[in-house]
Scaffold this motif. Structure first.
Motif, PDB file in Angstrom:
ATOM      1  N   LEU A 218      23.170   1.871 -71.032  1.00 49.69           N
ATOM      2  CA  LEU A 218      23.664   3.171 -70.557  1.00 49.69           C
ATOM      3  C   LEU A 218      22.727   3.827 -69.542  1.00 49.69           C
ATOM      4  N   GLY A 219      21.447   3.451 -69.542  1.00 44.36           N
ATOM      5  CA  GLY A 219      20.531   3.991 -68.538  1.00 44.36           C
ATOM      6  C   GLY A 219      20.910   3.589 -67.134  1.00 44.36           C
ATOM      7  N   VAL A 220      21.582   2.447 -66.983  1.00 43.02           N
ATOM      8  CA  VAL A 220      22.042   2.015 -65.661  1.00 43.02           C
ATOM      9  C   VAL A 220      23.048   3.020 -65.121  1.00 43.02           C
ATOM     10  N   MET A 221      23.916   3.537 -66.004  1.00 45.98           N
ATOM     11  CA  MET A 221      24.935   4.498 -65.580  1.00 45.98           C
ATOM     12  C   MET A 221      24.381   5.927 -65.484  1.00 45.98           C
ATOM     13  N   SER A 222      23.513   6.291 -66.405  1.00 45.61           N
ATOM     14  CA  SER A 222      23.028   7.678 -66.444  1.00 45.61           C
ATOM     15  C   SER A 222      21.988   7.948 -65.363  1.00 45.61           C
ATOM     16  N   GLY A 223      21.198   6.935 -65.015  1.00 49.71           N
ATOM     17  CA  GLY A 223      20.044   7.174 -64.162  1.00 49.71           C
ATOM     18  C   GLY A 223      18.940   7.827 -64.979  1.00 49.71           C
ATOM     19  N   PRO A 224      17.804   8.144 -64.353  1.00 49.53           N
ATOM     20  CA  PRO A 224      16.686   8.736 -65.094  1.00 49.53           C
ATOM     21  C   PRO A 224      17.012  10.138 -65.601  1.00 49.53           C
TER      22      PRO A 224
ATOM     23  N   GLY B 245      23.164  10.082 -76.890  1.00 48.57           N
ATOM     24  CA  GLY B 245      23.778   8.780 -77.096  1.00 48.57           C
ATOM     25  C   GLY B 245      23.235   7.741 -76.137  1.00 48.57           C
ATOM     26  N   ALA B 246      23.047   8.158 -74.875  1.00 47.54           N
ATOM     27  CA  ALA B 246      22.493   7.233 -73.886  1.00 47.54           C
ATOM     28  C   ALA B 246      21.083   6.814 -74.271  1.00 47.54           C
ATOM     29  N   PHE B 247      20.272   7.771 -74.732  1.00 45.74           N
ATOM     30  CA  PHE B 247      18.887   7.425 -75.075  1.00 45.74           C
ATOM     31  C   PHE B 247      18.834   6.533 -76.313  1.00 45.74           C
ATOM     32  N   THR B 248      19.736   6.762 -77.241  1.00 41.18           N
ATOM     33  CA  THR B 248      19.806   5.891 -78.420  1.00 41.18           C
ATOM     34  C   THR B 248      20.145   4.461 -78.003  1.00 41.18           C
ATOM     35  N   ASP B 249      21.104   4.318 -77.095  1.00 40.00           N
ATOM     36  CA  ASP B 249      21.480   2.994 -76.594  1.00 40.00           C
ATOM     37  C   ASP B 249      20.309   2.346 -75.852  1.00 40.00           C
ATOM     38  N   ILE B 250      19.640   3.121 -75.023  1.00 39.30           N
ATOM     39  CA  ILE B 250      18.489   2.613 -74.278  1.00 39.30           C
ATOM     40  C   ILE B 250      17.401   2.142 -75.239  1.00 39.30           C
ATOM     41  N   GLY B 251      17.127   2.982 -76.256  1.00 42.85           N
ATOM     42  CA  GLY B 251      16.091   2.633 -77.224  1.00 42.85           C
ATOM     43  C   GLY B 251      16.410   1.373 -78.006  1.00 42.85           C
ATOM     44  N   SER B 252      17.704   1.158 -78.283  1.00 38.10           N
ATOM     45  CA  SER B 252      18.099  -0.013 -79.071  1.00 38.10           C
ATOM     46  C   SER B 252      17.937  -1.310 -78.294  1.00 38.10           C
ATOM     47  N   MET B 253      17.878  -1.226 -76.959  1.00 44.12           N
ATOM     48  CA  MET B 253      17.791  -2.423 -76.123  1.00 44.12           C
ATOM     49  C   MET B 253      16.413  -2.622 -75.495  1.00 44.12           C
ATOM     50  N   ALA B 254      15.554  -1.607 -75.587  1.00 39.63           N
ATOM     51  CA  ALA B 254      14.208  -1.727 -75.022  1.00 39.63           C
ATOM     52  C   ALA B 254      13.322  -2.574 -75.930  1.00 39.63           C
ATOM     53  N   LEU B 255      12.254  -3.110 -75.352  1.00 41.45           N
ATOM     54  CA  LEU B 255      11.262  -3.835 -76.144  1.00 41.45           C
ATOM     55  C   LEU B 255      10.543  -2.879 -77.077  1.00 41.45           C
ATOM     56  N   ASP B 256       9.995  -3.400 -78.183  1.00 32.75           N
ATOM     57  CA  ASP B 256       9.184  -2.535 -79.031  1.00 32.75           C
ATOM     58  C   ASP B 256       7.837  -2.279 -78.344  1.00 32.75           C
TER      59      ASP B 256
ATOM     60  N   ARG C 197       7.765   2.345 -74.084  1.00 25.13           N
ATOM     61  CA  ARG C 197       8.425   1.040 -74.171  1.00 25.13           C
ATOM     62  C   ARG C 197       9.031   0.665 -72.823  1.00 25.13           C
ATOM     63  N   ILE C 198       9.266  -0.629 -72.659  1.00 26.14           N
ATOM     64  CA  ILE C 198       9.817  -1.151 -71.415  1.00 26.14           C
ATOM     65  C   ILE C 198      11.227  -1.673 -71.658  1.00 26.14           C
ATOM     66  N   MET C 199      12.126  -1.339 -70.718  1.00 27.09           N
ATOM     67  CA  MET C 199      13.469  -1.922 -70.715  1.00 27.09           C
ATOM     68  C   MET C 199      13.419  -3.164 -69.832  1.00 27.09           C
ATOM     69  N   PRO C 200      13.488  -4.354 -70.427  1.00 28.85           N
ATOM     70  CA  PRO C 200      13.346  -5.571 -69.616  1.00 28.85           C
ATOM     71  C   PRO C 200      14.606  -5.865 -68.803  1.00 28.85           C
ATOM     72  N   PHE C 201      14.428  -6.576 -67.686  1.00 32.74           N
ATOM     73  CA  PHE C 201      15.580  -6.985 -66.892  1.00 32.74           C
ATOM     74  C   PHE C 201      16.558  -7.800 -67.733  1.00 32.74           C
ATOM     75  N   SER C 202      16.006  -8.552 -68.678  1.00 33.17           N
ATOM     76  CA  SER C 202      16.846  -9.438 -69.486  1.00 33.17           C
ATOM     77  C   SER C 202      17.816  -8.687 -70.389  1.00 33.17           C
ATOM     78  N   ALA C 203      17.615  -7.376 -70.570  1.00 32.98           N
ATOM     79  CA  ALA C 203      18.526  -6.598 -71.426  1.00 32.98           C
ATOM     80  C   ALA C 203      19.910  -6.486 -70.813  1.00 32.98           C
ATOM     81  N   GLY C 204      19.986  -6.655 -69.485  1.00 34.61           N
ATOM     82  CA  GLY C 204      21.286  -6.556 -68.829  1.00 34.61           C
ATOM     83  C   GLY C 204      21.791  -5.122 -68.757  1.00 34.61           C
ATOM     84  N   LEU C 205      23.093  -4.947 -68.952  1.00 27.70           N
ATOM     85  CA  LEU C 205      23.703  -3.624 -68.813  1.00 27.70           C
ATOM     86  C   LEU C 205      23.381  -2.738 -70.013  1.00 27.70           C
TER      87      LEU C 205
END
Length: 293
Positions: free
Chosen positions: A218-224, A266-277, A208-216
């Protein structure tokens, strides 16, 4: 004889944990254990964290000092022999970055990955030309033959996703920047984006892709990062604790404490909830590919 740093990663980690638990059961500090064994504290730490393999005789001595039963001592001596088993990647030992052989061993043993990448296509999904571009840029002055061997190593790792027996589950989220950044030029990027679409169609892969439009997020803070999980045994328990791998410019972190795993889960759950399907992600990758042509 100095301890060896080659061998199978998972048995080393298992043996290290057993020996650490035995030492703790005797209420021995690392320093006290090192004094009794006439070893350095650093050596004890390397053994307990699974960084080195061990001879059966060394394990027998440790078990005797730690008060282990004869049955457990025999089992751990047998496990010590497994720590010297060599994986296929040791044929590339001269081109593997220091410490990365530990990760490759864990990668081979993992049954599932929860993965977030922010800047580049990860090695498991790279095409040959994309990989060559990155490796050449990261190793200036290295001769062509060595770059080619590093590329072959990276591509050889990808076989685990298509292996016949128990291929691992890969749940991966890529930041949109990865599909927009023109690594190596138009032709290399269109080929790489096509590869992402093909990999995402596999039954054991969710891409899945995290679009720019998702904004902030937790992946922004955690890094890869990558959370590796391991198969269950016959009793339904994990053969290895989950491990978080964080790759840095000058080294890597391996995290396995419950609170650390919890934070990254927790970070991955947050990332998954905001990523595109998956469907919308494929559409966005197709759109990015068209923009390169």
């Amino acid at each position: 004889m100095p301890e060896q740093t080659t061998g199978s990663t998972v048995p080393r980690r298992q043996l290290g944990r057993y020996l650490r638990d035995l030492r703790n059961s005797q209420r021995l500090t690392v320093r006290a254990a090192a004094e009794r064994l006439e070893w350095s504290e650093a050596k004890i730490w390397r053994i307990e964290t699974g960084q080195v393999s061990l001879r059966s005789l060394d394990v027998e001595v440790m078990c005797r000092i730690y008060g282990a039963t004869a049955e457990l001592t025999g089992a751990l001596m047998g496990l010590a022999k497994e720590t010297k088993a060599r994986g296929w990647w040791h044929a590339y030992g001269d081109v593997i970055p220091e410490g990365f052989d530990v990760y490759i061993g864990l990668e081979e043993a993992a049954s599932a990955f929860s993965w977030y990448e922010s800047e580049l296509v990860p090695g498991l999904l790279q095409t040959q030309r994309y990989a060559h571009t990155l490796i050449e840029a990261d190793n200036p002055g290295v001769d062509v033959d060595e770059v080619d061997r590093r590329v072959r190593l990276r591509l050889a790792r990808q076989a685990l996703l298509t292996r016949v027996t128990a291929p691992p589950r890969l749940d991966i989220v890529l930041n949109e920047a990865i599909i927009r950044r023109p690594i190596g030029g138009v032709h290399i990027m269109t080929e790489q984006l096509d590869q992402l679409i093909k990999v995402g169609e596999r039954a054991n892969v969710s891409l899945r892709i995290m679009p720019f439009s998702a904004g902030l997020h937790l992946g922004v803070m955690s890094g890869p990062f990558v959370i590796l999980r391991f198969p269950l045994n016959g009793e339904g328990r994990e053969t290895e604790p989950p491990t978080v791998y964080v790759d840095g410019f000058t080294g890597a972190l391996y995290l396995d404490k419950p609170n650390e795993i919890g934070r990254y889960d927790g970070a991955f759950t947050d990332i998954g909830s905001m990523a595109l399907d998956e469907g919308a992600s494929r559409d966005l990758i197709h759109a990015a590919a068209r923009e390169f042509t």
